[in-house]
Design a protein around this motif. Structure first.
Motif, PDB file in Angstrom:
ATOM      1  N   GLY A   1      -4.352   1.496  12.748  1.00 12.46           N
ATOM      2  CA  GLY A   1      -3.878   2.819  13.156  1.00 12.46           C
ATOM      3  C   GLY A   1      -2.971   3.445  12.112  1.00 12.46           C
ATOM      4  N   ILE A   2      -2.139   2.611  11.483  1.00 11.58           N
ATOM      5  CA  ILE A   2      -1.204   3.135  10.476  1.00 11.58           C
ATOM      6  C   ILE A   2      -1.961   3.623   9.248  1.00 11.58           C
ATOM      7  CG2 ILE A   2       0.701   2.513   8.925  1.00 11.58           C
ATOM      8  CD1 ILE A   2       1.648   0.564  11.181  1.00 11.58           C
ATOM      9  N   VAL A   3      -2.944   2.847   8.814  1.00 11.17           N
ATOM     10  CA  VAL A   3      -3.700   3.249   7.612  1.00 11.17           C
ATOM     11  C   VAL A   3      -4.481   4.540   7.877  1.00 11.17           C
ATOM     12  CG1 VAL A   3      -5.571   2.591   6.041  1.00 11.17           C
ATOM     13  CG2 VAL A   3      -3.825   0.919   6.644  1.00 11.17           C
ATOM     14  N   ILE A   4      -5.039   4.650   9.076  1.00 10.23           N
ATOM     15  CA  ILE A   4      -5.803   5.864   9.403  1.00 10.23           C
ATOM     16  C   ILE A   4      -4.864   7.069   9.581  1.00 10.23           C
ATOM     17  CG2 ILE A   4      -7.285   6.938  11.159  1.00 10.23           C
ATOM     18  CD1 ILE A   4      -8.559   4.135  11.546  1.00 10.23           C
ATOM     19  N   GLY A   5      -3.716   6.819  10.221  1.00  7.69           N
ATOM     20  CA  GLY A   5      -2.728   7.886  10.417  1.00  7.69           C
ATOM     21  C   GLY A   5      -3.123   8.855  11.521  1.00  7.69           C
ATOM     22  N   LYS A   6      -2.166   9.722  11.873  1.00  9.19           N
ATOM     23  CA  LYS A   6      -2.407  10.705  12.954  1.00  9.19           C
ATOM     24  C   LYS A   6      -3.555  11.632  12.575  1.00  9.19           C
ATOM     25  CE  LYS A   6       1.655  11.642  15.784  1.00  9.19           C
ATOM     26  NZ  LYS A   6       2.873  11.292  15.030  1.00  9.19           N
ATOM     27  N   GLY A   7      -4.550  11.655  13.430  1.00 10.58           N
ATOM     28  CA  GLY A   7      -5.696  12.533  13.181  1.00 10.58           C
ATOM     29  C   GLY A   7      -6.440  12.201  11.901  1.00 10.58           C
ATOM     30  N   GLY A   8      -6.264  10.958  11.426  1.00  7.14           N
ATOM     31  CA  GLY A   8      -6.971  10.522  10.214  1.00  7.14           C
ATOM     32  C   GLY A   8      -6.366  11.037   8.928  1.00  7.14           C
ATOM     33  N   ARG A   9      -5.121  11.579   9.051  1.00  9.97           N
ATOM     34  CA  ARG A   9      -4.507  12.243   7.887  1.00  9.97           C
ATOM     35  C   ARG A   9      -4.237  11.329   6.710  1.00  9.97           C
ATOM     36  NH1 ARG A   9      -0.874  16.076  10.329  1.00  9.97           N
ATOM     37  NH2 ARG A   9       0.908  15.251   9.218  1.00  9.97           N
ATOM     38  N   ARG A  10      -3.688  10.103   7.015  1.00 10.24           N
ATOM     39  CA  ARG A  10      -3.331   9.224   5.894  1.00 10.24           C
ATOM     40  C   ARG A  10      -4.591   8.734   5.159  1.00 10.24           C
ATOM     41  NH1 ARG A  10       0.462   5.877   7.867  1.00 10.24           N
ATOM     42  NH2 ARG A  10       2.210   6.963   6.911  1.00 10.24           N
ATOM     43  N   LEU A  11      -5.587   8.371   5.928  1.00  9.96           N
ATOM     44  CA  LEU A  11      -6.819   7.877   5.301  1.00  9.96           C
ATOM     45  C   LEU A  11      -7.450   8.973   4.432  1.00  9.96           C
ATOM     46  CD1 LEU A  11      -8.683   5.467   5.056  1.00  9.96           C
ATOM     47  CD2 LEU A  11      -9.965   6.303   7.032  1.00  9.96           C
ATOM     48  N   LYS A  12      -7.313  10.198   4.874  1.00  6.28           N
ATOM     49  CA  LYS A  12      -7.849  11.320   4.110  1.00  6.28           C
ATOM     50  C   LYS A  12      -7.106  11.464   2.772  1.00  6.28           C
ATOM     51  CE  LYS A  12      -9.417  15.959   5.184  1.00  6.28           C
ATOM     52  NZ  LYS A  12      -9.303  17.073   6.139  1.00  6.28           N
ATOM     53  N   GLU A  13      -5.772  11.340   2.838  1.00  6.66           N
ATOM     54  CA  GLU A  13      -4.963  11.425   1.606  1.00  6.66           C
ATOM     55  C   GLU A  13      -5.293  10.285   0.646  1.00  6.66           C
ATOM     56  OE1 GLU A  13      -0.765  11.413   2.393  1.00  6.66           O
ATOM     57  OE2 GLU A  13      -0.971  13.130   3.749  1.00  6.66           O
ATOM     58  N   ILE A  14      -5.472   9.092   1.220  1.00  8.31           N
ATOM     59  CA  ILE A  14      -5.819   7.918   0.404  1.00  8.31           C
ATOM     60  C   ILE A  14      -7.149   8.182  -0.301  1.00  8.31           C
ATOM     61  CG2 ILE A  14      -6.606   5.493   0.561  1.00  8.31           C
ATOM     62  CD1 ILE A  14      -4.484   5.221   2.901  1.00  8.31           C
ATOM     63  N   GLY A  15      -8.110   8.657   0.466  1.00  9.38           N
ATOM     64  CA  GLY A  15      -9.441   8.913  -0.087  1.00  9.38           C
ATOM     65  C   GLY A  15      -9.412   9.968  -1.173  1.00  9.38           C
ATOM     66  N   LYS A  16      -8.605  10.996  -0.965  1.00 12.18           N
ATOM     67  CA  LYS A  16      -8.533  12.099  -1.929  1.00 12.18           C
ATOM     68  C   LYS A  16      -7.950  11.618  -3.259  1.00 12.18           C
ATOM     69  CE  LYS A  16      -6.558  16.690  -2.175  1.00 12.18           C
ATOM     70  NZ  LYS A  16      -5.564  17.568  -1.558  1.00 12.18           N
ATOM     71  N   ALA A  17      -6.850  10.847  -3.164  1.00 13.39           N
ATOM     72  CA  ALA A  17      -6.195  10.356  -4.386  1.00 13.39           C
ATOM     73  C   ALA A  17      -7.081   9.343  -5.118  1.00 13.39           C
ATOM     74  CB  ALA A  17      -4.841   9.739  -4.040  1.00 13.39           C
ATOM     75  N   ALA A  18      -7.723   8.472  -4.347  1.00 18.26           N
ATOM     76  CA  ALA A  18      -8.591   7.466  -4.972  1.00 18.26           C
ATOM     77  C   ALA A  18      -9.784   8.147  -5.632  1.00 18.26           C
ATOM     78  CB  ALA A  18      -9.064   6.449  -3.930  1.00 18.26           C
ATOM     79  N   ARG A  19     -10.316   9.160  -4.989  1.00 20.74           N
ATOM     80  CA  ARG A  19     -11.469   9.859  -5.532  1.00 20.74           C
ATOM     81  C   ARG A  19     -11.135  10.495  -6.886  1.00 20.74           C
ATOM     82  NH1 ARG A  19     -12.715  14.530  -2.283  1.00 20.74           N
ATOM     83  NH2 ARG A  19     -11.860  15.673  -4.040  1.00 20.74           N
ATOM     84  N   LYS A  20      -9.930  11.035  -6.984  1.00 22.40           N
ATOM     85  CA  LYS A  20      -9.524  11.667  -8.240  1.00 22.40           C
ATOM     86  C   LYS A  20      -9.500  10.636  -9.378  1.00 22.40           C
ATOM     87  CE  LYS A  20      -6.155  14.275 -10.656  1.00 22.40           C
ATOM     88  NZ  LYS A  20      -6.460  13.356 -11.746  1.00 22.40           N
ATOM     89  N   GLU A  21      -8.929   9.470  -9.088  1.00 19.52           N
ATOM     90  CA  GLU A  21      -8.877   8.412 -10.106  1.00 19.52           C
ATOM     91  C   GLU A  21     -10.275   7.929 -10.481  1.00 19.52           C
ATOM     92  OE1 GLU A  21      -6.139   5.220  -9.140  1.00 19.52           O
ATOM     93  OE2 GLU A  21      -4.879   6.358 -10.537  1.00 19.52           O
ATOM     94  N   LEU A  22     -11.136   7.830  -9.473  1.00 17.30           N
ATOM     95  CA  LEU A  22     -12.505   7.371  -9.727  1.00 17.30           C
ATOM     96  C   LEU A  22     -13.263   8.377 -10.583  1.00 17.30           C
ATOM     97  CD1 LEU A  22     -13.179   5.980  -6.160  1.00 17.30           C
ATOM     98  CD2 LEU A  22     -13.211   4.659  -8.264  1.00 17.30           C
ATOM     99  N   GLU A  23     -12.995   9.663 -10.331  1.00 21.78           N
ATOM    100  CA  GLU A  23     -13.666  10.697 -11.128  1.00 21.78           C
ATOM    101  C   GLU A  23     -13.185  10.645 -12.575  1.00 21.78           C
ATOM    102  OE1 GLU A  23     -13.219  14.268  -8.747  1.00 21.78           O
ATOM    103  OE2 GLU A  23     -15.093  13.816  -7.673  1.00 21.78           O
ATOM    104  N   ASP A  24     -11.896  10.351 -12.776  1.00 21.20           N
ATOM    105  CA  ASP A  24     -11.377  10.187 -14.152  1.00 21.20           C
ATOM    106  C   ASP A  24     -12.062   9.010 -14.833  1.00 21.20           C
ATOM    107  OD1 ASP A  24      -9.668  12.275 -13.925  1.00 21.20           O
ATOM    108  OD2 ASP A  24      -7.869  11.070 -13.567  1.00 21.20           O
ATOM    109  N   PHE A  25     -12.218   7.931 -14.078  1.00 32.26           N
ATOM    110  CA  PHE A  25     -12.791   6.719 -14.659  1.00 32.26           C
ATOM    111  C   PHE A  25     -14.282   6.905 -14.983  1.00 32.26           C
ATOM    112  CE2 PHE A  25     -14.943   2.595 -14.294  1.00 32.26           C
ATOM    113  CZ  PHE A  25     -14.254   1.887 -15.270  1.00 32.26           C
ATOM    114  N   PHE A  26     -15.026   7.448 -14.030  1.00 32.99           N
ATOM    115  CA  PHE A  26     -16.478   7.565 -14.224  1.00 32.99           C
ATOM    116  C   PHE A  26     -16.859   8.811 -15.017  1.00 32.99           C
ATOM    117  CE2 PHE A  26     -16.429   4.822 -10.375  1.00 32.99           C
ATOM    118  CZ  PHE A  26     -17.165   3.768 -10.888  1.00 32.99           C
TER     119      PHE A  26
END
Ligand SMILES: Nc1nc2c(ncn2[C@@H]2O[C@H](COP(=O)(O)OP(=O)(O)O)[C@@H](O)[C@H]2O)c(=O)[nH]1
Ligand SMILES: [Mg+2]
Length: 315
Positions: free
Chosen positions: A261-286
């Protein structure tokens, strides 16, 4: 002399980056590689595997860094496996680069009004001494030390305890003295020519790096025990040429239902932020657009489960 004969004589070899957790080992490797391959966070014990990072310096040589987990004492199975990995790499390399966190040691010495070193640092030095490895000392984070003379007592304490081949003050963050460190390291490597093709960066598969970048962002965006209760696996990574993007599906394992529940966050907010930040790094790498899907799954007490630890190559 032709170019091929000169490159045969260039220095090259394996160099283990070792030290206490959080001293900047992974940051230094990424900086010298000029590309991020190893996860780094402000929290200790981010690195859990050994990660090879290769940089070839034109007409100078090649350094094959082995980034390692921080050497520390713990009773937890995962943590013991992490320190074991770091210690094993000490014996498998041509040279050890021991990193210390200069501002931290200075603060400790000044606060206590004493010389010597914090116990966790002595623990690392004892492990080096037991194995009597060839080592250079990198005194890191000097960007945080305004008065450079303050480095002297800490360097004195360290060279008192270990017979380093060289000592280089450095900043992995600003790049200060990085070229000097590279030259010093190359000076201690055998002249055996390049060990890997010039364009080699790492031995890790794209899936591993993708999982690490997701885990890094979970660690950054959570606190207390959560960063240490998370493991990430990439189930699929597909280069979708038609849509010109990389399609990644990652599973975030936690140890307990409450952590999910903590990782997902209220309304999925934290997981969304995690995904957004990770995606940016992945785009830099690839160097390409990334579509990242994340799921959270409970894998009870995985950090004590030998089979799960092996599955993630943690043990
Ligand atoms: N100011 C400063 N911070 C650094 C430097 N090197 C690393 N850090 C920070 O120290 C923290 C730990 O870095 P990391 O590379 O993950 O350490 P590791 O556990 O030894 O691999 C991160 O927040 C880095 O940004 C440095 O030279 N200067
Ligand atoms: Mg690290």
């Amino acid at each position: 002399m032709t170019e091929s004969t000169s490159s045969e004589a260039l220095p090259s070899g394996f160099v283990a980056l070792v030290g206490k957790p959080n001293v900047g080992k992974s940051t230094l490797m990424n900086a010298i590689l000029e590309i991020k391959v190893s996860a780094t966070t402000s929290k200790p014990q981010t690195t859990r595997n050994r990660i090879l990072g290769v940089q070839t310096f034109r007409e100078k040589g090649q350094i094959c860094f082995v980034d390692t987990p921080g050497i520390h004492q713990s009773t937890r199975r995962l943590n013991r496996a992490m320190t074991d990995k770091a210690l094993r790499s000490l014996q498998e390399v041509d040279l050890v680069c021991h990193l210390v966190d200069a501002p931290r040691i200075i603060a400790w010495q000044q606060k206590g009004g004493r010389e010597g070193l914090p116990r966790e640092e002595e623990f690392v030095l004892d492990r080096l001494a037991e194995r009597d490895v060839d080592a250079v000392l990198a005194v890191n984070k000097i960007d945080l030390v305004d008065e450079k003379l303050e480095l002297l007592p800490l360097i004195e304490s360290l060279v008192d305890m270990y017979d380093y081949l060289d000592v280089v003050p450095v900043s992995a963050l600003t790049g200060e003295n990085q070229t000097t460190l590279v030259d010093v390291i190359l000076g201690h490597l055998p002249e055996q020519g390049l060990l890997f093709p010039e364009d080699t960066i790492t031995d890790k598969a794209e899936r591993f790096i993708a999982a690490e970048f997701v885990r890094e962002q979970v660690m950054e965006k959570t606190d207390r025990e959560i960063p240490y209760s998370v493991a990430v696996e990439v189930e699929t990574l597909e280069d979708d040429e038609r849509r010109d993007l990389i399609d990644i599906r990652a599973v975030i394992h936690v140890e307990r239902e409450s952590q999910k529940g903590i990782v997902i966050g209220k309304g999925g907010r934290r997981l969304k932020e995690i995904g957004k930040a990770a995606r940016k790094e992945l785009e830099d790498f690839f160097g390409k657009q990334v579509y990242l899907e994340t799921f959270v799954r409970v894998q009870p007490s995985w950090s004590e489960d030998p089979r799960f630890l092996q599955r993630l190559d943690y043990e």
